[in-house]
Write a protein that holds these residues in place. Structure first.
Motif, short mmCIF file in Angstrom:
data_model
loop_
_atom_site.label_atom_id
_atom_site.label_comp_id
_atom_site.label_asym_id
_atom_site.label_seq_id
_atom_site.Cartn_x
_atom_site.Cartn_y
_atom_site.Cartn_z
N ALA A 224 0.82 -1.21 0.00
CA ALA A 224 0.00 0.00 0.00
C ALA A 224 0.85 1.26 0.00
O ALA A 224 0.32 2.37 -0.14
CB ALA A 224 -0.93 0.01 1.20
N GLY A 225 2.17 1.10 0.15
CA GLY A 225 3.06 2.25 0.14
C GLY A 225 2.93 3.13 1.36
O GLY A 225 3.18 4.34 1.31
N VAL A 226 2.54 2.53 2.52
CA VAL A 226 2.30 3.32 3.73
C VAL A 226 3.40 3.13 4.78
O VAL A 226 3.32 3.70 5.88
CB VAL A 226 0.93 2.97 4.35
CG1 VAL A 226 -0.18 3.31 3.38
CG2 VAL A 226 0.85 1.50 4.76
N GLY A 227 4.42 2.34 4.45
CA GLY A 227 5.50 2.12 5.40
C GLY A 227 6.52 1.13 4.87
O GLY A 227 6.44 0.68 3.72
N VAL A 228 7.48 0.78 5.74
CA VAL A 228 8.56 -0.11 5.35
C VAL A 228 8.75 -1.18 6.43
O VAL A 228 8.35 -1.00 7.58
CB VAL A 228 9.89 0.65 5.13
CG1 VAL A 228 9.74 1.66 4.00
CG2 VAL A 228 10.32 1.36 6.41
N TRP A 229 9.38 -2.25 6.05
CA TRP A 229 9.72 -3.36 6.96
C TRP A 229 11.20 -3.24 7.31
O TRP A 229 12.06 -3.24 6.43
CB TRP A 229 9.41 -4.69 6.29
CG TRP A 229 9.90 -5.92 6.97
CD1 TRP A 229 10.72 -6.88 6.43
CD2 TRP A 229 9.58 -6.38 8.30
NE1 TRP A 229 10.94 -7.89 7.33
CE2 TRP A 229 10.25 -7.62 8.49
CE3 TRP A 229 8.82 -5.87 9.34
CZ2 TRP A 229 10.17 -8.34 9.68
CZ3 TRP A 229 8.73 -6.59 10.52
CH2 TRP A 229 9.39 -7.81 10.68
N ALA A 230 11.51 -3.11 8.59
CA ALA A 230 12.89 -2.92 9.04
C ALA A 230 13.14 -3.74 10.29
O ALA A 230 13.13 -3.21 11.41
CB ALA A 230 13.15 -1.44 9.29
N PRO A 231 13.40 -5.05 10.15
CA PRO A 231 13.54 -5.92 11.32
C PRO A 231 14.87 -5.79 12.05
O PRO A 231 15.07 -6.45 13.07
CB PRO A 231 13.38 -7.31 10.71
CG PRO A 231 13.86 -7.17 9.30
CD PRO A 231 13.45 -5.79 8.88
N ARG A 232 15.78 -4.96 11.55
CA ARG A 232 17.05 -4.71 12.25
C ARG A 232 17.17 -3.22 12.53
O ARG A 232 16.66 -2.38 11.77
CB ARG A 232 18.24 -5.16 11.39
CG ARG A 232 18.25 -6.66 11.09
CD ARG A 232 19.47 -7.02 10.26
NE ARG A 232 19.48 -8.44 9.92
CZ ARG A 232 20.40 -9.02 9.16
NH1 ARG A 232 21.39 -8.29 8.64
NH2 ARG A 232 20.34 -10.31 8.90
N THR A 233 17.87 -2.90 13.61
CA THR A 233 18.01 -1.49 13.97
C THR A 233 18.71 -0.68 12.87
O THR A 233 18.38 0.48 12.65
CB THR A 233 18.76 -1.33 15.30
OG1 THR A 233 20.03 -2.00 15.22
CG2 THR A 233 17.96 -1.90 16.46
N SER A 234 19.65 -1.31 12.20
CA SER A 234 20.35 -0.59 11.12
C SER A 234 19.38 -0.24 9.98
O SER A 234 19.50 0.82 9.36
CB SER A 234 21.50 -1.44 10.57
OG SER A 234 21.03 -2.67 10.05
#
Length: 281
Positions: A224-234
Motif C-alpha cells: 500500500a506504500g504506507v511504510g517499510v519493513w525494518a527488522p534490524r536497527t540498522s
C-alpha cells in the motif's frame, strides 16, 4: 458447549456478533440450526486464520480485500462477505487537524520531524535497542518514546544521555494525539496500530511481527506504500535517514496512509448490524 447453551438461554439475543475466531464454531453448534443472525467481524488484517470463516455465518465482515480472498478460499460465498475495514476506537478516527497546534499542546518541538517509537501498552519489544541505535545515529529528529507500563524501561531511558531532543512517556491515554502530532511511527506490525496510524496519516516503520498472524500485515503495509519493513536497527536508521533526506517521499507516504485509511469502519459495521435487525438509522 453446555456452558454456552446455558449462557444462550440466560441471555437470549436477536443477533450474535463474534470478534474472535475461536468463538465461531462452538457458538454456532450451541445455537443449533435455527439460530438468530450470526455475524463475524474479522479483526486480523490479512493473514487470517481459517477459523474466522465458518460456513454457517450469516455475514462475515472483513477489513481488507486480502482477507476477503481468504474467506472465499475457506469456502464462504461472496454474498456472505463484505469488506468494511478494521474497527478501532473512535478517538483514533478523528481528522488529523492542525499538527503544529497539537505539538504545542503536547509540548513537543516544532523544528524537527517527530519520530514516535512504541511497543504496545506493556512496552514490549526492542524499544530500548531501537532507541539507542537512533541516538547513536544522531539524526535531526525529535524522538518520542512510549514505554507503556514497563516502568523499568522508562527509568532506564530517562537516565540515558540523549544527543537529540527525546521525550519519554510511560502509559499514556493521549496516543491518538501523539499519532496525529508525529511524522513517523516505529512499531510492531499489529493490525490495530496499523489501522490507527493509517487514520492519522502516519507513515510506519515496522520492526517486528508475530509469525503467521502478522506476516501479511507487513506485505500489506509495503504494497500500500504506507511504510517499510525494518527488522534490524540498522534498517530502521536507514529508513529514517531516507525519509529525512527525501521529505517529498515521506509526504507521499503520508498521503498513501490517508488513502488507505478507513476511519468510518466501526460506524459502518454498526449500521450494517442495525440494518440486519431492521433498525432505521
Amino acid at each position: 458447549r453446555r456452558s454456552l447453551r446455558k449462557a444462550i438461554n440466560l441471555y437470549p439475543a436477536d443477533m450474535v456478533v463474534s470478534l474472535h475466531p475461536l468463538a465461531n464454531d462452538p457458538f454456532l453448534h450451541a445455537l443449533g440450526k435455527h439460530h438468530p443472525p450470526f455475524i463475524t467481524v474479522v479483526t486480523d488484517l490479512v493473514t487470517t486464520h481459517v477459523l474466522w470463516y465458518h460456513k454457517d455465518v450469516d455475514l462475515c465482515l472483513v477489513p481488507t480485500e486480502e482477507a476477503c480472498q481468504r474467506a472465499l478460499l475457506a469456502g464462504l460465498n461472496p454474498h456472505q462477505i463484505k469488506v468494511v475495514g478494521l474497527p478501532v476506537a473512535d478517538r483514533f478516527c478523528q481528522p488529523v487537524g492542525n499538527q503544529a497546534a497539537l505539538r504545542q499542546q503536547l509540548g513537543w518541538p516544532q523544528d524537527h520531524l517527530a519520530v514516535l517509537l512504541v511497543g504496545g501498552r506493556e512496552g514490549m519489544g526492542p524499544i530500548e535497542k531501537t532507541a539507542l541505535a537512533i541516538a547513536e545515529a544522531n539524526l535531526p529528529i525529535t524522538l518520542v518514546i512510549v514505554a507503556g507500563r514497563n516502568i523499568e524501561l522508562k527509568h532506564r531511558l530517562e537516565t540515558h544521555p540523549w544527543p537529540m531532543k527525546t521525550l519519554i512517556y510511560g502509559f499514556v491515554r493521549e496516543m491518538p494525539d501523539f499519532m496525529r502530532a508525529a511524522n513517523i511511527l516505529v512499531t510492531k506490525a499489529g493490525p490495530g496500530t496499523i489501522s490507527e496510524a493509517l487514520n492519522a496519516g502516519l507513515p510506519m516503520i515496522l520492526y517486528s511481527r508475530l509469525p503467521g498472524q502478522e506476516d501479511g500485515n507487513v506485505d500489506y503495509v509495503i504494497s500500500a506504500g504506507v511504510g517499510v519493513w525494518a527488522p534490524r536497527t540498522s534498517y530502521i536508521v536507514s529508513a529514517l535517514r531516507a525519509w529525512i533526506t527525501h521529505p517529498k517521499q515521506l509526504e507521499l507516504t503520508a498521503e498513501a496512509c490517508c488513502q488507505a485509511a478507513n476511519p468510518q469502519a466501526a460506524r459502518d459495521i454498526a449500521r450494517l448490524l442495525a440494518h440486519r435487525l431492521g433498525i432505521q438509522n
